[in-house]
Enzyme design. Structure first.
Site, PDB file in Angstrom:
ATOM      1  CD  GLU A 174     -45.123 -56.762 -22.492  1.00 26.43           C
ATOM      2  OE1 GLU A 174     -46.235 -57.195 -23.434  1.00 26.43           O
ATOM      3  OE2 GLU A 174     -45.523 -55.086 -22.521  1.00 26.43           O
ATOM      4  CG  HIS A 185     -48.527 -53.900 -23.052  1.00 26.22           C
ATOM      5  ND1 HIS A 185     -47.528 -53.054 -23.482  1.00 26.22           N
ATOM      6  CD2 HIS A 185     -49.501 -52.102 -23.463  1.00 26.22           C
ATOM      7  CE1 HIS A 185     -47.280 -51.976 -23.656  1.00 26.22           C
ATOM      8  NE2 HIS A 185     -48.567 -51.702 -23.940  1.00 26.22           N
ATOM      9  CB  CYS A 218     -48.409 -51.414 -27.446  1.00 30.32           C
ATOM     10  SG  CYS A 218     -49.169 -50.451 -26.114  1.00 30.32           S
TER      11      CYS A 218
END
Lengths: 692, 209
Positions: B188, B186, B79
């Site tokens: 994650e 993202h 990001c």
């Protein structure tokens, strides 16, 4: 293009996930960690968790569960949840300052949901957006539709009218920097009647930021209207996701079939495995109970909490069953029993027709399989279920029994009689006794419950057989926790689920926990291996509870099956309860398994039965308390069979059992374990004496 | 071991939990020297470009990151972390970036066909370089989770390994130049495909160290 989203919303109250109705009635669904983990398994798009706690501390209320969190604050819960959460997480509730936001973001939230504080001080929205970015500021709007058709925004979890119009307020929060709006309908909350489309359309037309619609979903088909008709960017719901197996994948399927391009997600991934992973270190720690003389649990000390009892039945607030009390101090078990007793004969007829529709849907037309599976222990409920399915609805069920090797002679006779009196096929499945002895001993040491094998075997084996024989319908009796503690509402029609099995029946200990202990192999554990989500999804396996469709009064069923089918009750009374027709299939279930419940939580099966009978109007609270006083503490004689069975000395048993005593319930004074009792409440406190 | 660089902004824990989940040992690097012992570096980040660079510089990370990358250590920017890899950014004034990828960070603009800025949510990612190691076992068209208002306009098209469709433009979703990797989404927070991508990064780093 950004894809529309389907977002489960979870309500967290004092440490447990709850189900909500009209923003007022809350029923405990269970452990936040296992619930979030399950959503993670389902590869969900995003998750919203709202903390609606009335007090500052969080507590799971029982210490014998595997899935726990350290600490007692909302941030502790959030941190634990974030570890099993690989999707965007929005967290809301009780946010009063920029510092509150910072703490939540650093504990694992991606966005913060703000409601009351924004209404009290709209400048706060701008401050928060400037400091953390609009993308992480979600403003929650709770709106109520008045009879006039006018809408009004409410604050403080739907408590206080604000005089604001939701459309005007939505415009203002956008102007002040909110990144997203979470729009909830107060009057649709928990209704299952579908979204308030008019409200959603009005708000989505007024703003250009994304709107998440929530409130009212009762069927999977309701979701699509929020997007197609309401214009929402995302659709959300809370309750429905708790009621059915694979609710999220099936909801997503319904949306995609309605033409909504939700993100495609798979149910099988090596990274989102359903079965928890246990480390050797934690297992060693659990087994240390058997070795250490003065075992001290690792968990942090909890704030002292007084046990209180339902003012109507005799249920304590620290219990094995998830139980919530209302403002009058009445437990949800009593409240749900009232609701159940108020169901009209006409409504029961309607429910019977709902059941008929389901059964007809699953009836086999070509003779290639059984119509349904009935898990039976051979008890009065088993007889009643089979009676209904075979003789009232004319289906051909396959009976499935998990034999835990603990049958009483009467129970053994009853279970083997079923294939005769009902003329049905019966699979009587007996795991190796060598394995059972190991599991009895290990589970007692690890979680204070030697009957882990029975609870998990009973809830796993019929599902395995269903998948293997390609029979998609399983007929259970009543939903134990709906009846006992009002975990669900009578309109929820909850069905069997993996979460329920792992969290309540297995206490968070999946079969994998035992592999490698005492030489137990993966293959040894076949009876306890639950079918995969993919298998369940493909066959669309459902396990329904008859108690949701038929009036369930266990005492009446008992009489009927004795007269009609020669069902026998225990020839001699049990030691720990006055009822004679329960748990004949397992001598320890009413015996030491139940004694351990008393050791852990300070109450036993007599309390359970008394509560049911008070609610059914069969006894007064005073009579109930007297029975509890006589029976709850008794150490039963089946203990000696069990000690010999697994090869343990009584002294060792007592020592390990004592390590499970809940510190919220028990205190050791001068070497003696003491606790508060319901009968003390009657003498000590004049104000409650009237209730006793 | 993966070192997650702590710029003092946003939530590092999500990245750390995701790394642990895929079996990668992970540590939070609050000071530059931690990077030296790591096999791979992750530069996460939420916030504005200028603040990000200021914090990196203030904590003494800039020089160490560049030196480690030059020595061949894999670096993944996530990001804002991906945007910081570029030469400069135009968020709240023009700021110099790490300059590990040729390009500028520019603002997304809605072209009136329904897209919004910030671009938040799940977007389908088209893999433009099928040889990209990050996307091994991930089908083109998989959705990842995005939350951004700016994107990296790469000078060399060859550095772009994946894109998204945003109105009339196709901003990079992933970039790679040698051992420098960046993803605008993202991983994650992108469920199974995100974890798979992190695993690919870790596997690659572990093999080459």
């Amino acid at each position: 293009m950004v894809r529309p989203r389907l977002i489960p919303c979870l309500l967290l109250k004092n440490g447990l996930i709850v189900r909500s109705q009209l923003f007022k009635v809350h029923q405990d669904i269970g452990n936040p960690i296992s619930t979030v983990k399950r959503f993670s398994d389902w590869n969900v798009d995003e998750l919203i968790i709202l903390d609606i706690s009335s007090e500052d501390y969080h507590d799971l209320r029982r210490d014998d569960l595997h899935q726990r969190y350290a600490g007692s604050t909302v941030l502790d819960v959030l941190r634990a949840v974030a570890q099993v959460c690989f999707m965007p997480l929005s967290f809301g509730g009780r946010i009063r300052s920029l510092e509150d936001i910072r703490l939540r973001l650093s504990a694992g939230a991606d966005k913060c949901v703000i409601n009351t504080k924004a209404l009290e001080d709209p400048r706060f929205i701008t401050e928060a957006a400037q400091r953390f970015g609009s993308q992480c500021i979600v403003i929650s709007i709770d709106a109520k539709r008045h009879e006039s058709g006018q809408y009004e925004v409410y604050s403080n979890r739907g408590q206080h009218p604000t005089g604001l119009d939701p459309v005007a307020w939505a415009r203002e929060v956008e102007r002040r920097g909110a990144g997203e709006i979470f729009l909830n309908s107060i009057d649709r909350d928990g209704s299952g009647a579908g979204y308030d489309i008019e409200l959603i359309r009005a708000v989505t037309a007024a703003v250009s930021i994304p709107v998440i619609a929530c409130g009212g979903v009762g069927r999977y088909e309701h979701f699509s209207a929020g997007i197609l008709e309401g214009g929402a960017s995302a659709v959300s719901a809370a309750n429905i996701f708790h009621f059915y197996e694979l609710s999220y994948p099936f909801a997503k399927k319904a949306c995609r079939e309605a033409g909504i391009p939700l993100r495609e997600s798979r149910l099988t991934s090596r990274w989102l495995q359903r079965e928890p992973i246990y480390t050797d270190e934690e297992r060693d720690r659990a087994l240390a109970r058997a070795k250490v003389v003065e075992y001290r649990p690792q968990s942090a000390p909890l704030p002292p909490q007084r046990v209180r009892w339902c003012t109507r039945c005799v249920y304590p607030s620290i219990s094995a069953a998830p139980l919530e009390f209302d403002e009058q101090g009445v437990c949800m078990g009593c409240r749900m029993s009232e609701t159940k007793n108020a169901i009209t004969p006409e409504e029961w007829r309607r429910r019977r027709e709902l059941l008929r529709d389901i059964l007809e849907k699953y009836r086999c037309r070509d003779g290639s399989r059984y119509d349904c599976i009935i898990p039976v222990s051979g008890g009065k409920d088993s007889y009643f279920q089979t009676h209904i399915i075979k003789y009232e609805f004319g289906l051909n069920p396959l009976l499935v029994t998990y034999n835990g090797n603990n049958y009483t002679p009467t129970g053994w006779r009853n279970v083997h009689r079923m294939k005769e009196v009902f003329g049905v096929d019966h699979i009587f499945y007996s795991p190796s006794v060598t394995l059972l002895k190991k599991l009895n001993r290990l589970a007692f040491i690890i979680m204070g419950d030697m009957n882990w094998h029975a609870h998990v075997g009973i809830t796993t084996l019929p599902v395995r057989i269903a998948v293997q024989f390609k029979v998609p319908l399983i007929i259970w009796g009543e939903h134990g926790y709906l009846d006992l503690c009002g975990q669900f509402s009578m309109d929820d029609f909850p069905e069997m689920s993996y979460r329920d099995r792992l969290e309540h029946f297995a206490r968070g200990y999946e079969w994998t926990y035992f592999v490698g202990l005492d030489g137990i192999t993966v293959q040894d554990m076949i009876p306890y291996q639950y079918p995969s989500d993919q298998e369940l999804f493909e066959l669309e396996v459902r396990g329904i509870y008859l108690g949701n469709y038929l009036y369930w009064e266990a005492n009446e069923h008992g009489t009927m099956v004795m007269e009609r089918y020669g069902f026998q009750i225990s020839p001699e009374p049990f030691e720990r309860t006055y009822r004679r027709m329960s748990n004949l299939d397992d001598m320890h279930e009413n015996g030491i398994h139940d004694y351990l419940k008393y050791i852990k939580f300070g109450y036993g099966r007599c309390t359970d039965h008394v509560c049911k009978d008070i609610r059914a109007g069969l006894m007064t609270r005073e009579q109930g308390i007297e029975l509890v006083r006589q029976m709850d503490h008794r150490k039963p004689k089946d203990l000696y069979r069990w000690l010999e069975y697994v090869g343990m000395a009584e002294e060792e048993f007592d020592r390990i059992a004592d390590s499970f005593r809940d510190p919220r319930v028990w205190q050791k004074r001068n070497g003696i374990w003491e606790k508060a009792n319901i009968w003390d409440e009657c003498t000590a406190d004049d104000t409650t004496a009237a209730a006793c | 071991m993966i070192a997650v660089i702590d710029m003092g902004m946003g939530n590092l824990q999500s990245v750390c939990w995701a790394c642990k989940h895929i079996g990668a040992p992970v540590t939070v690097a609050s000071e530059p020297k931690v990077l030296e012992a790591a096999q791979a570096l992750i530069l996460p980040g939420v916030g504005a470009f200028g603040d990000g660079m200021r914090n990196l510089r203030h904590r003494g990370f800039v020089e160490v990151i560049c030196r480690q990358v030059k020595a061949g250590k894999p670096l993944l920017g996530i990001c804002l972390g991906m945007q910081l890899l570029a030469e400069e950014g135009e968020e709240y004034g023009v700021h110099q970036g790490l300059g590990l990828i040729h390009g500028r960070v520019v603002r997304l603009t809605a072209s009136g066909t329904g897209e919004r800025v910030p671009n938040i949510g799940w977007c389908d990612v088209t893999i433009t370089n099928p040889a990209s190691m990050l996307f091994a076992n991930i089908p083109s068209g998989s959705s990842f989770y995005f939350a951004h208002s700016y994107y990296v306009a790469c000078e060399h098209g060859a550095d772009v390994t994946a894109t998204i469709a945003f109105g009339s433009i196709t901003p990079p979703a992933a970039i790679q130049h040698g051992n420098v990797y960046g993803v605008q989404f993202h991983p994650e927070k992108s469920q199974d495909v995100g974890l798979e991508l992190l695993y690919n990064f870790w596997q690659h780093a572990a093999q080459h160290s």
